[in-house]
Design a protein around this motif. Structure first.
Motif, PDB file in Angstrom:
ATOM      1  N   ASN A 279       0.817  -1.210   0.000  1.00 24.43           N
ATOM      2  CA  ASN A 279       0.000   0.000   0.000  1.00 24.43           C
ATOM      3  C   ASN A 279       0.851   1.260   0.000  1.00 24.43           C
ATOM      4  N   ASP A 280       2.142   1.131  -0.203  1.00 32.26           N
ATOM      5  CA  ASP A 280       3.050   2.276  -0.315  1.00 32.26           C
ATOM      6  C   ASP A 280       3.219   2.599  -1.798  1.00 32.26           C
ATOM      7  N   MET A 281       2.699   3.749  -2.222  1.00 35.46           N
ATOM      8  CA  MET A 281       2.738   4.087  -3.642  1.00 35.46           C
ATOM      9  C   MET A 281       4.164   4.190  -4.169  1.00 35.46           C
ATOM     10  N   ARG A 282       5.092   4.603  -3.342  1.00 37.39           N
ATOM     11  CA  ARG A 282       6.488   4.681  -3.791  1.00 37.39           C
ATOM     12  C   ARG A 282       6.997   3.305  -4.189  1.00 37.39           C
ATOM     13  N   GLU A 283       6.665   2.303  -3.385  1.00 34.18           N
ATOM     14  CA  GLU A 283       7.105   0.951  -3.681  1.00 34.18           C
ATOM     15  C   GLU A 283       6.385   0.403  -4.908  1.00 34.18           C
ATOM     16  N   ILE A 284       5.111   0.733  -5.042  1.00 37.39           N
ATOM     17  CA  ILE A 284       4.344   0.258  -6.199  1.00 37.39           C
ATOM     18  C   ILE A 284       4.914   0.845  -7.485  1.00 37.39           C
ATOM     19  N   VAL A 285       5.247   2.138  -7.474  1.00 38.39           N
ATOM     20  CA  VAL A 285       5.840   2.783  -8.653  1.00 38.39           C
ATOM     21  C   VAL A 285       7.176   2.129  -8.986  1.00 38.39           C
ATOM     22  N   ARG A 286       7.984   1.866  -7.954  1.00 35.70           N
ATOM     23  CA  ARG A 286       9.283   1.225  -8.197  1.00 35.70           C
ATOM     24  C   ARG A 286       9.097  -0.147  -8.830  1.00 35.70           C
ATOM     25  N   ARG A 288       6.540  -1.269 -10.479  1.00 32.45           N
ATOM     26  CA  ARG A 288       5.963  -1.103 -11.818  1.00 32.45           C
ATOM     27  C   ARG A 288       7.056  -0.785 -12.834  1.00 32.45           C
ATOM     28  N   GLU A 289       7.963   0.093 -12.450  1.00 30.73           N
ATOM     29  CA  GLU A 289       9.043   0.472 -13.356  1.00 30.73           C
ATOM     30  C   GLU A 289       9.986  -0.688 -13.636  1.00 30.73           C
ATOM     31  N   GLU A 290      10.018  -1.654 -12.713  1.00 31.44           N
ATOM     32  CA  GLU A 290      10.874  -2.825 -12.898  1.00 31.44           C
ATOM     33  C   GLU A 290      10.148  -3.962 -13.613  1.00 31.44           C
ATOM     34  N   GLY A 291       8.896  -3.707 -14.040  1.00 33.32           N
ATOM     35  CA  GLY A 291       8.164  -4.696 -14.823  1.00 33.32           C
ATOM     36  C   GLY A 291       7.258  -5.614 -14.035  1.00 33.32           C
ATOM     37  N   PHE A 325      -4.085  18.419  -6.229  1.00 35.95           N
ATOM     38  CA  PHE A 325      -3.620  17.193  -5.584  1.00 35.95           C
ATOM     39  C   PHE A 325      -3.072  17.537  -4.202  1.00 35.95           C
ATOM     40  N   THR A 326      -3.426  16.703  -3.203  1.00 32.58           N
ATOM     41  CA  THR A 326      -2.911  16.929  -1.853  1.00 32.58           C
ATOM     42  C   THR A 326      -2.748  15.616  -1.117  1.00 32.58           C
ATOM     43  N   ALA A 327      -2.207  15.675   0.093  1.00 34.04           N
ATOM     44  CA  ALA A 327      -1.901  14.545   0.983  1.00 34.04           C
ATOM     45  C   ALA A 327      -0.693  13.767   0.447  1.00 34.04           C
ATOM     46  N   GLY A 328      -0.312  12.704   1.156  1.00 34.84           N
ATOM     47  CA  GLY A 328       0.977  12.061   0.906  1.00 34.84           C
ATOM     48  C   GLY A 328       1.247  11.674  -0.521  1.00 34.84           C
ATOM     49  N   VAL A 329       0.332  10.948  -1.146  1.00 31.09           N
ATOM     50  CA  VAL A 329       0.521  10.540  -2.539  1.00 31.09           C
ATOM     51  C   VAL A 329       0.311  11.722  -3.471  1.00 31.09           C
ATOM     52  N   GLY A 330      -0.732  12.486  -3.239  1.00 33.13           N
ATOM     53  CA  GLY A 330      -1.039  13.613  -4.114  1.00 33.13           C
ATOM     54  C   GLY A 330       0.068  14.644  -4.167  1.00 33.13           C
ATOM     55  N   GLU A 331       0.715  14.873  -3.021  1.00 30.15           N
ATOM     56  CA  GLU A 331       1.766  15.889  -2.949  1.00 30.15           C
ATOM     57  C   GLU A 331       3.107  15.391  -3.473  1.00 30.15           C
ATOM     58  N   ASN A 332       3.345  14.083  -3.386  1.00 27.41           N
ATOM     59  CA  ASN A 332       4.706  13.583  -3.622  1.00 27.41           C
ATOM     60  C   ASN A 332       4.879  12.650  -4.817  1.00 27.41           C
ATOM     61  N   SER A 333       3.793  12.168  -5.400  1.00 23.36           N
ATOM     62  CA  SER A 333       3.939  11.198  -6.489  1.00 23.36           C
ATOM     63  C   SER A 333       3.680  11.839  -7.849  1.00 23.36           C
ATOM     64  N   ALA A 334       4.746  12.254  -8.507  1.00 23.02           N
ATOM     65  CA  ALA A 334       4.625  12.807  -9.854  1.00 23.02           C
ATOM     66  C   ALA A 334       4.042  11.779 -10.836  1.00 23.02           C
ATOM     67  N   PRO A 335       4.416  10.489 -10.753  1.00 18.29           N
ATOM     68  CA  PRO A 335       3.822   9.515 -11.676  1.00 18.29           C
ATOM     69  C   PRO A 335       2.305   9.409 -11.536  1.00 18.29           C
ATOM     70  N   VAL A 336       1.788   9.475 -10.317  1.00 19.87           N
ATOM     71  CA  VAL A 336       0.335   9.413 -10.130  1.00 19.87           C
ATOM     72  C   VAL A 336      -0.326  10.638 -10.747  1.00 19.87           C
ATOM     73  N   ARG A 337       0.222  11.812 -10.518  1.00 23.36           N
ATOM     74  CA  ARG A 337      -0.363  13.036 -11.092  1.00 23.36           C
ATOM     75  C   ARG A 337      -0.343  12.984 -12.616  1.00 23.36           C
ATOM     76  N   ALA A 338       0.767  12.519 -13.175  1.00 27.51           N
ATOM     77  CA  ALA A 338       0.870  12.451 -14.632  1.00 27.51           C
ATOM     78  C   ALA A 338      -0.135  11.454 -15.200  1.00 27.51           C
ATOM     79  N   ALA A 339      -0.248  10.289 -14.581  1.00 25.42           N
ATOM     80  CA  ALA A 339      -1.148   9.257 -15.101  1.00 25.42           C
ATOM     81  C   ALA A 339      -2.615   9.631 -14.900  1.00 25.42           C
ATOM     82  N   ALA A 340      -2.918  10.283 -13.778  1.00 25.08           N
ATOM     83  CA  ALA A 340      -4.303  10.646 -13.490  1.00 25.08           C
ATOM     84  C   ALA A 340      -4.830  11.713 -14.440  1.00 25.08           C
ATOM     85  N   THR A 341      -3.945  12.526 -14.991  1.00 27.36           N
ATOM     86  CA  THR A 341      -4.362  13.592 -15.907  1.00 27.36           C
ATOM     87  C   THR A 341      -4.125  13.229 -17.367  1.00 27.36           C
TER      88      THR A 341
END
Length: 399
Positions: A279-286, A288-291, A325-341
């Protein structure tokens, strides 16, 4: 102003100077009531100094006593004559409490009566209030409700399409949560645009382990994603978000799960952790990037739900002046912001890759200059919002 957020086994606290909004101190007392006496308090002073102590917290009174000791060490004790009031976060106000409220014995009883709507949160909130009242009976205690900002939902948004008599009898309706965050962020976004809150329509995405969206028209919330409970809406860290209600019947009838087991499944073992074990978006992004396929699917499900809500709330508002965008993921995850828009250019919504990748410390725009719908990142400050509302109620207003 002292702000307390009391959980069943923890108390978060912040002390703020309302003359200029400075955070004078803050911290967390945790492991309250745990066997073995393993309580811990982590305190941060206004100058950034950090202290940590381990000591027994048999109850909330002991934990708040330790909070008082830490504040006193900074010259800011609970007995300070400069303390104007204590503001308390209370999760559920039902339809009864729609604005900050001075705590009385009668108010406490009514908050207790709302326990069936928030069985994990309201009892702990009440305990924190009772403990603070006992420590400083002379101070005003103000309850600020998570649900209050969403009390303005029109009936078309608040009412579920179930039998009216049954719904009214059992208080079944959409209440919404994270209200102090949505209120603070929507107002701050208007300031970032150089406009008054009454002049702008804003979509706010509060993306933390819990996640919610809101549509705010002229400073008034007209739609929000969480419902009668925080389970409805967006995909979250451990919560499923929107779900066909018949899934519950299926799991009970076919899977043999009890209602408690279904509750645990949907609230604690679903969402991102259910999809990919994390449930840690940072780990999920990592991953995902590794396939990693499971992480990629979890990420895609998460942002697909975000895009659906952005589109829906654009329709609700008719005109959108900012997406925030706000809160932990909203403020810190550029990949989420890019994908959501991504793919929302037809709605005037896009982000600038370079601005979006930047990690500024404050409120900032991440959309291209001149974008039809500015996209912003606004750090939330729920403690300040609670303090602001409580401070205004006790007869003073911050500059």
């Amino acid at each position: 102003m002292l702000v307390l957020n009391s959980g069943s086994s923890s108390v978060k606290y912040q002390l703020l100077d309302m003359a200029d909004g400075r955070r004078l101190a803050g911290g967390l007392a945790e492991r309250i009531g745990e066997s073995g006496g393993g309580g811990r308090i982590v305190h941060t002073s206004g100058d950034g100094g950090r202290r940590e102590r381990t000591l027994p917290f048999p109850d909330h009174a002991a934990a708040l006593g330790a909070v008082g000791e830490e504040l006193r060490a900074d010259g800011l004790g609970l007995d300070s004559p400069g303390l104007a009031a204590v503001g308390h976060r209370v999760v559920h106000g039902g339809t009864r409490f729609t604005e900050p409220t001075l705590v009385t014995d009668e108010v406490l009883e009514e908050v207790r009566a709302l326990t069936p709507l928030a069985p994990l949160h309201n009892p702990a909130n009440v305990t924190g209030i009772e403990t603070a009242r006992a420590l400083r009976p002379d101070l005003p205690q103000v309850a600020v409700f998570d649900t209050a900002f969403h009390a303005t939902l029109p009936e078309a948004a608040a009412r579920y399409a179930v039998d009216r008599a049954v719904a009214d009898r059992f208080s079944v309706r959409r209440y919404g949560f994270h209200g102090t965050s949505h209120q603070y962020v929507s107002r701050a976004a208007a300031g970032l645009l150089g406009r008054e809150p009454s002049e702008v329509n804003v979509i706010v995405l509060h993306l933390g382990n819990g996640a919610s969206a809101s549509a705010v028209a002229g400073g008034v919330c007209v739609e929000t994603s969480m419902g009668m409970t925080p389970l409805e809406g967006l995909v979250m860290g451990t919560r499923s978000g929107d779900l066909d209600p018949a899934v519950v019947f299926h799991l009970s009838r076919v899977g043999g799960l009890t209602m408690d087991e279904v509750d645990d499944l949907l609230n604690r073992r679903s969402g991102l952790v259910g999809l990919c074990g994390d449930n840690d978006m940072r780990e999920i992004v990592r991953r995902r990037e590794e396939g990693d396929r499971e992480a990629a699917v979890a990420f895609d499900v998460y942002v697909h739900r975000l895009r659906k809500y952005i589109g829906a709330y654009t329709a609700v508002l008719g005109r959108v002046d900012a997406l925030v965008f706000t809160a932990g993921v909203g403020e810190n995850s550029a990949p989420v912001r890019a994908a959501a828009t991504a793919g929302l250019e037809g709605l005037g919504i896009t982000v600038d890759p370079e601005l979006n990748a930047g990690r500024g410390g404050g409120a900032r725009l991440v959309s291209p200059p001149g974008a039809r719908v500015p996209v912003a990142v606004v750090p939330t400050d729920e403690e300040f919002e609670i303090a602001r509302q409580a401070f205004a109620l006790v007869g003073r207003s911050p500059r």
